[in-house]
Scaffold this active site. Structure first.
Site, PDB file in Angstrom:
ATOM      1  CB  SER A 116    -122.828 -75.313 -41.667  1.00  0.00           C
ATOM      2  OG  SER A 116    -123.185 -74.802 -40.419  1.00  0.00           O
ATOM      3  CE  LYS A 168    -113.329 -59.855 -21.630  1.00  0.00           C
ATOM      4  NZ  LYS A 168    -113.912 -59.257 -22.837  1.00  0.00           N
TER       5      LYS A 168
END
Length: 312
Positions: A116, A168
């Site tokens: 990764s 948010k």
């Protein structure tokens, strides 16, 4: 009054004495002991490490810059033992390695795991080595969340969220994720994954079909990655060092420099601790603890990780 002045005078004198001692020790250490293991006039290969969870990049990028300033270092070997980490630092380390490779040859050597984000940083090197049994690839992006709404209800804990902007608090653990929020996050992950795939395709010179086939998040052994053209050579650290010497035109007996993870400068460390270096020298377990503290601790909010298929 006289006693007070005498006290402060003694305290100031003591501080100046300590500062002078630290400065002297720093100068003596830098002059007599640093780099004494190698003859400064010898051309050589330097080894730099990427190990543990990739959490920050500042210390590594500064170390690269320091090594490149030494004109006697003709090649770099980047030894990688990392399951991945945060996206931004992985990209910054990749860019630092790539820029270094424009100046001197850089060889990546994947140890037990370079997956990764750990594989992403290797893409900046000129040649990638991995052992047949190394774990690598895992070219994917993941972000995990927990819904603790029912647990809060059971514990009779009422949580209030005040926000300006409907997205948010996306990923909050206090309620179920809405369909709009899920699509928003999936789009973010897809965009990051697309960039990862494009880097792999470009750096490894793959066709779009090959890139799509091997960038689905699967982990590979070194042997499988070699067959998929994700690495260049099967071999360990010594083979990577030998290749670095060869491509740099150095003799087989050329020295290999193993710089410390962090060069000690007692005066600098005494006067100003650097937050970017805070992970240097810590165990992988301590790094992982800090990453999870960042993800799920007081600084709440979602983070994306290039996460290898190894339990963190």
């Amino acid at each position: 009054m006289t006693s007070l002045l005498r006290f402060w005078g003694t305290a100031c004198l003591l501080c100046l004495t300590i500062l002078f001692a630290v400065l002297t020790l720093s100068v003596v250490t830098n002059t007599w002991f640093r780099g004494s293991s190698l003859t400064s006039s010898e051309n050589r290969v330097a080894v730099i490490e990427v190990k543990g969870v990739i959490y920050k990049s500042g210390a590594f990028t500064r170390k690269i810059e320091s090594l490149l300033s030494d004109k006697k270092i003709k090649a770099l070997v980047v030894r990688i033992n990392s399951p991945g980490g945060l996206v931004g630092p992985s990209q910054e380390i990749y860019q630092a390695i790539r820029k270094a490779n424009d100046k001197i040859p850089v060889i990546a050597s994947i140890g037990s795991v370079g997956a990764s984000g750990g594989y992403y940083v290797a893409l900046g090197a000129r040649t990638i080595f991995a052992n047949p049994g190394s774990l690598t690839a895992s070219i994917g992006v993941i972000s995990e969340f927990a819904n603790l709404e029912q647990l809060y209800k059971w514990a009779r804990v009422e949580v209030f969220t005040l926000k300006a902007g409907k997205l948010k608090d996306v990923g909050t653990e206090t309620r179920k994720m809405t369909s709009e929020e899920r699509q928003f996050l999936l789009a973010l992950l897809e965009d990051t994954h697309k960039e990862f795939k494009l880097t792999v395709q470009t750096q490894r010179q793959l066709t779009p079909e090959e890139a799509n086939q091997w960038t689905d998040g699967r982990v590979m052994t070194g042997s499988q990655a070699k067959a998929a053209k994700l690495i260049d050579e099967l071999g360990g650290f010594e083979e990577a060092v030998a290749a670095a010497k060869k491509v740099a035109g150095l003799p087989e007996g050329a020295p290999v420099d193993y710089p410390e993870a962090k060069k000690k400068n007692f005066l600098r460390d005494f006067l100003a601790a650097d937050e970017e270096d805070s992970l240097v020298g810590e165990s992988n377990g301590e790094q992982i603890r800090k990453v999870f503290s960042l993800l799920f601790g007081k600084e709440r909010g979602w983070k994306i990780l290039f996460l290898a298929p190894i339990q963190l």
